[in-house]
Design a protein around this motif. Structure first.
Motif, PDB file in Angstrom:
ATOM      1  N   TYR A   1      -7.541  -1.744  -3.460  1.00 45.77           N
ATOM      2  CA  TYR A   1      -7.405  -3.209  -3.412  1.00 45.77           C
ATOM      3  C   TYR A   1      -6.661  -3.678  -1.995  1.00 45.77           C
ATOM      4  O   TYR A   1      -7.302  -4.098  -1.201  1.00 45.77           O
ATOM      5  CB  TYR A   1      -6.679  -3.941  -4.379  1.00 45.77           C
ATOM      6  N   TRP A   2      -5.456  -2.840  -1.776  1.00 42.67           N
ATOM      7  CA  TRP A   2      -4.931  -3.251  -0.508  1.00 42.67           C
ATOM      8  C   TRP A   2      -5.412  -2.624   0.684  1.00 42.67           C
ATOM      9  O   TRP A   2      -5.502  -3.047   1.894  1.00 42.67           O
ATOM     10  CB  TRP A   2      -3.247  -2.336  -0.679  1.00 42.67           C
ATOM     11  N   LEU A   3      -6.189  -1.115   0.518  1.00 42.34           N
ATOM     12  CA  LEU A   3      -6.878  -0.706   1.476  1.00 42.34           C
ATOM     13  C   LEU A   3      -7.989  -1.816   2.035  1.00 42.34           C
ATOM     14  O   LEU A   3      -8.397  -1.962   3.239  1.00 42.34           O
ATOM     15  CB  LEU A   3      -7.530   0.561   1.432  1.00 42.34           C
ATOM     16  N   ASP A   4      -8.822  -2.150   1.076  1.00 46.64           N
ATOM     17  CA  ASP A   4      -9.779  -3.382   1.087  1.00 46.64           C
ATOM     18  C   ASP A   4      -9.349  -4.510   1.989  1.00 46.64           C
ATOM     19  O   ASP A   4      -9.905  -5.039   3.049  1.00 46.64           O
ATOM     20  CB  ASP A   4     -10.482  -3.717  -0.181  1.00 46.64           C
ATOM     21  N   LEU A   5      -8.087  -5.119   1.494  1.00 44.40           N
ATOM     22  CA  LEU A   5      -7.625  -6.295   2.279  1.00 44.40           C
ATOM     23  C   LEU A   5      -7.128  -6.102   3.547  1.00 44.40           C
ATOM     24  O   LEU A   5      -7.294  -6.794   4.377  1.00 44.40           O
ATOM     25  CB  LEU A   5      -6.507  -6.555   1.194  1.00 44.40           C
ATOM     26  N   LEU A   6      -6.535  -4.855   3.800  1.00 42.94           N
ATOM     27  CA  LEU A   6      -6.203  -4.485   4.968  1.00 42.94           C
ATOM     28  C   LEU A   6      -7.176  -4.391   5.932  1.00 42.94           C
ATOM     29  O   LEU A   6      -7.492  -4.939   7.246  1.00 42.94           O
ATOM     30  CB  LEU A   6      -5.337  -3.090   5.231  1.00 42.94           C
TER      31      LEU A   6
ATOM     32  N   VAL B   1       0.708  -1.401   0.044  1.00 37.96           N
ATOM     33  CA  VAL B   1      -0.035  -0.014  -0.103  1.00 37.96           C
ATOM     34  C   VAL B   1       1.021   1.061  -0.172  1.00 37.96           C
ATOM     35  O   VAL B   1       0.433   2.367  -0.563  1.00 37.96           O
ATOM     36  CB  VAL B   1      -1.058  -0.036   1.336  1.00 37.96           C
ATOM     37  N   LEU B   2       1.973   1.159   0.757  1.00 39.38           N
ATOM     38  CA  LEU B   2       3.023   2.282   0.442  1.00 39.38           C
ATOM     39  C   LEU B   2       3.579   2.577  -0.718  1.00 39.38           C
ATOM     40  O   LEU B   2       3.384   3.656  -1.354  1.00 39.38           O
ATOM     41  CB  LEU B   2       4.199   2.195   1.437  1.00 39.38           C
ATOM     42  N   ARG B   3       3.876   1.558  -1.591  1.00 42.36           N
ATOM     43  CA  ARG B   3       4.511   1.670  -2.994  1.00 42.36           C
ATOM     44  C   ARG B   3       3.133   2.201  -3.777  1.00 42.36           C
ATOM     45  O   ARG B   3       3.706   3.251  -4.329  1.00 42.36           O
ATOM     46  CB  ARG B   3       4.692   0.132  -3.411  1.00 42.36           C
ATOM     47  N   CYS B   4       2.092   1.649  -3.753  1.00 39.81           N
ATOM     48  CA  CYS B   4       1.149   2.189  -4.723  1.00 39.81           C
ATOM     49  C   CYS B   4       0.555   3.365  -4.599  1.00 39.81           C
ATOM     50  O   CYS B   4       0.209   4.175  -5.255  1.00 39.81           O
ATOM     51  CB  CYS B   4      -0.168   1.072  -5.031  1.00 39.81           C
ATOM     52  N   GLY B   5       0.282   3.679  -3.029  1.00 36.38           N
ATOM     53  CA  GLY B   5      -0.363   4.792  -2.514  1.00 36.38           C
ATOM     54  C   GLY B   5       0.643   6.102  -2.724  1.00 36.38           C
ATOM     55  O   GLY B   5      -0.124   7.216  -3.039  1.00 36.38           O
TER      56      GLY B   5
ATOM     57  N   LYS C   1      -4.451   3.779 -12.311  1.00 27.82           N
ATOM     58  CA  LYS C   1      -4.348   2.339 -11.976  1.00 27.82           C
ATOM     59  C   LYS C   1      -3.789   2.003 -10.624  1.00 27.82           C
ATOM     60  O   LYS C   1      -4.109   1.195  -9.817  1.00 27.82           O
ATOM     61  CB  LYS C   1      -3.494   1.759 -13.222  1.00 27.82           C
ATOM     62  N   GLU C   2      -2.677   3.007 -10.262  1.00 31.27           N
ATOM     63  CA  GLU C   2      -2.289   2.857  -8.868  1.00 31.27           C
ATOM     64  C   GLU C   2      -3.130   3.195  -7.806  1.00 31.27           C
ATOM     65  O   GLU C   2      -3.153   2.393  -6.806  1.00 31.27           O
ATOM     66  CB  GLU C   2      -0.926   3.839  -8.835  1.00 31.27           C
ATOM     67  N   SER C   3      -4.083   4.104  -8.217  1.00 32.27           N
ATOM     68  CA  SER C   3      -5.207   4.407  -7.249  1.00 32.27           C
ATOM     69  C   SER C   3      -6.242   3.140  -7.140  1.00 32.27           C
ATOM     70  O   SER C   3      -6.555   2.756  -6.056  1.00 32.27           O
ATOM     71  CB  SER C   3      -5.949   5.728  -7.739  1.00 32.27           C
ATOM     72  N   ALA C   4      -6.512   2.385  -8.163  1.00 33.38           N
ATOM     73  CA  ALA C   4      -7.192   1.365  -7.972  1.00 33.38           C
ATOM     74  C   ALA C   4      -6.310   0.121  -7.248  1.00 33.38           C
ATOM     75  O   ALA C   4      -6.978  -0.624  -6.397  1.00 33.38           O
ATOM     76  CB  ALA C   4      -7.438   0.736  -9.573  1.00 33.38           C
ATOM     77  N   GLU C   5      -5.216   0.032  -7.447  1.00 31.44           N
ATOM     78  CA  GLU C   5      -4.480  -1.088  -6.705  1.00 31.44           C
ATOM     79  C   GLU C   5      -4.342  -0.589  -5.076  1.00 31.44           C
ATOM     80  O   GLU C   5      -4.590  -1.534  -4.527  1.00 31.44           O
ATOM     81  CB  GLU C   5      -2.895  -1.197  -7.195  1.00 31.44           C
ATOM     82  N   THR C   6      -4.299   0.705  -4.946  1.00 28.55           N
ATOM     83  CA  THR C   6      -4.289   1.192  -3.473  1.00 28.55           C
ATOM     84  C   THR C   6      -5.572   0.783  -2.940  1.00 28.55           C
ATOM     85  O   THR C   6      -5.599   0.457  -1.619  1.00 28.55           O
ATOM     86  CB  THR C   6      -4.036   2.775  -3.449  1.00 28.55           C
TER      87      THR C   6
ATOM     88  N   ALA D   1     -12.928   0.260  10.790  1.00 28.41           N
ATOM     89  CA  ALA D   1     -13.796   0.967  10.104  1.00 28.41           C
ATOM     90  C   ALA D   1     -13.561   2.278   9.711  1.00 28.41           C
ATOM     91  O   ALA D   1     -13.810   2.764   8.674  1.00 28.41           O
ATOM     92  CB  ALA D   1     -15.264   0.487  10.480  1.00 28.41           C
ATOM     93  N   GLU D   2     -13.387   2.941  10.804  1.00 30.41           N
ATOM     94  CA  GLU D   2     -12.975   4.457  10.788  1.00 30.41           C
ATOM     95  C   GLU D   2     -12.035   4.605   9.870  1.00 30.41           C
ATOM     96  O   GLU D   2     -11.821   5.734   8.779  1.00 30.41           O
ATOM     97  CB  GLU D   2     -13.017   5.152  12.043  1.00 30.41           C
ATOM     98  N   GLN D   3     -10.872   4.261  10.269  1.00 28.65           N
ATOM     99  CA  GLN D   3      -9.534   4.325   9.390  1.00 28.65           C
ATOM    100  C   GLN D   3      -9.676   3.830   7.770  1.00 28.65           C
ATOM    101  O   GLN D   3      -9.541   4.654   6.954  1.00 28.65           O
ATOM    102  CB  GLN D   3      -8.304   3.448   9.797  1.00 28.65           C
ATOM    103  N   TYR D   4     -10.555   2.676   7.687  1.00 27.20           N
ATOM    104  CA  TYR D   4     -10.706   2.425   6.221  1.00 27.20           C
ATOM    105  C   TYR D   4     -11.544   3.423   5.511  1.00 27.20           C
ATOM    106  O   TYR D   4     -11.352   3.701   4.361  1.00 27.20           O
ATOM    107  CB  TYR D   4     -11.208   1.112   6.364  1.00 27.20           C
ATOM    108  N   ARG D   5     -12.602   3.890   6.250  1.00 24.34           N
ATOM    109  CA  ARG D   5     -13.591   4.570   5.589  1.00 24.34           C
ATOM    110  C   ARG D   5     -13.175   5.964   5.168  1.00 24.34           C
ATOM    111  O   ARG D   5     -12.924   6.369   3.889  1.00 24.34           O
ATOM    112  CB  ARG D   5     -14.778   5.166   6.522  1.00 24.34           C
ATOM    113  N   SER D   6     -12.004   6.515   6.069  1.00 27.49           N
ATOM    114  CA  SER D   6     -11.371   7.791   5.674  1.00 27.49           C
ATOM    115  C   SER D   6     -10.452   7.690   4.567  1.00 27.49           C
ATOM    116  O   SER D   6     -10.618   8.317   3.489  1.00 27.49           O
ATOM    117  CB  SER D   6     -10.802   8.074   6.966  1.00 27.49           C
ATOM    118  N   LEU D   7      -9.590   6.839   4.670  1.00 27.80           N
ATOM    119  CA  LEU D   7      -8.587   6.340   3.479  1.00 27.80           C
ATOM    120  C   LEU D   7      -9.056   6.018   2.295  1.00 27.80           C
ATOM    121  O   LEU D   7      -8.699   6.600   1.128  1.00 27.80           O
ATOM    122  CB  LEU D   7      -7.545   5.286   4.132  1.00 27.80           C
ATOM    123  N   SER D   8     -10.175   5.005   2.288  1.00 25.68           N
ATOM    124  CA  SER D   8     -10.782   4.744   0.937  1.00 25.68           C
ATOM    125  C   SER D   8     -11.705   5.826   0.413  1.00 25.68           C
ATOM    126  O   SER D   8     -11.633   5.952  -0.978  1.00 25.68           O
ATOM    127  CB  SER D   8     -11.489   3.505   1.111  1.00 25.68           C
TER     128      SER D   8
END
Length: 120
Positions: free
Chosen positions: A77-82, A38-42, A70-75, A90-97
């Motif tokens: 993906y990794w946020l979803d997986l994390l 997520v660091l790499r693509c984000g 495309k990197e935003s799409a990959e990011t 849920a709060e961290q995910y919602r904010s970042l996604s």
């Protein structure tokens, strides 16, 4: 183009958030594999936009902007997986996604506009 400036600023702020997320995941959660991804693509989103800004042609601009898209799409993906593996709340995910999806939509719009506008 004004949209380009906005997306560059948003991608830079997002990259900073991703660097903080990486530190949090490594230091607190002891997670090293997905956090590196997520660091790499984000952070790559903004790096590719910086390259696009210095493009020598419209084609190169479109290519670099599309890579950022495309990197935003990959990011996402990794946020979803994390989130699904409970490394993010849920709060961290919602904010970042939310921020990442906004970049995704902006980049989609820019690539579509540049691709479809007639060459002068």
């Amino acid at each position: 183009m004004e949209n380009d400036r906005i997306v560059q600023q948003k991608s830079r702020r997002f990259a900073i958030r991703i660097v903080h997320l990486y530190r949090y995941l490594c230091d607190t959660k002891k997670e090293y594999v997905m956090s590196r991804q997520v660091l790499r693509c984000g952070t790559s989103i903004g790096a590719n936009l910086a390259e696009a800004e210095c493009s020598y042609s419209r084609k190169e601009f479109l290519t670099k902007t599309y890579i950022a898209f495309k990197e935003s799409a990959e990011t996402l993906y990794w946020l979803d997986l994390l989130y699904e593996t409970e490394y993010l709340t849920a709060e961290q995910y919602r904010s970042l996604s939310t921020d990442c999806r906004e970049l995704y939509r902006l980049l989609s719009s820019i690539t579509r506009t540049v691709r479809d506008e007639p060459i002068q």
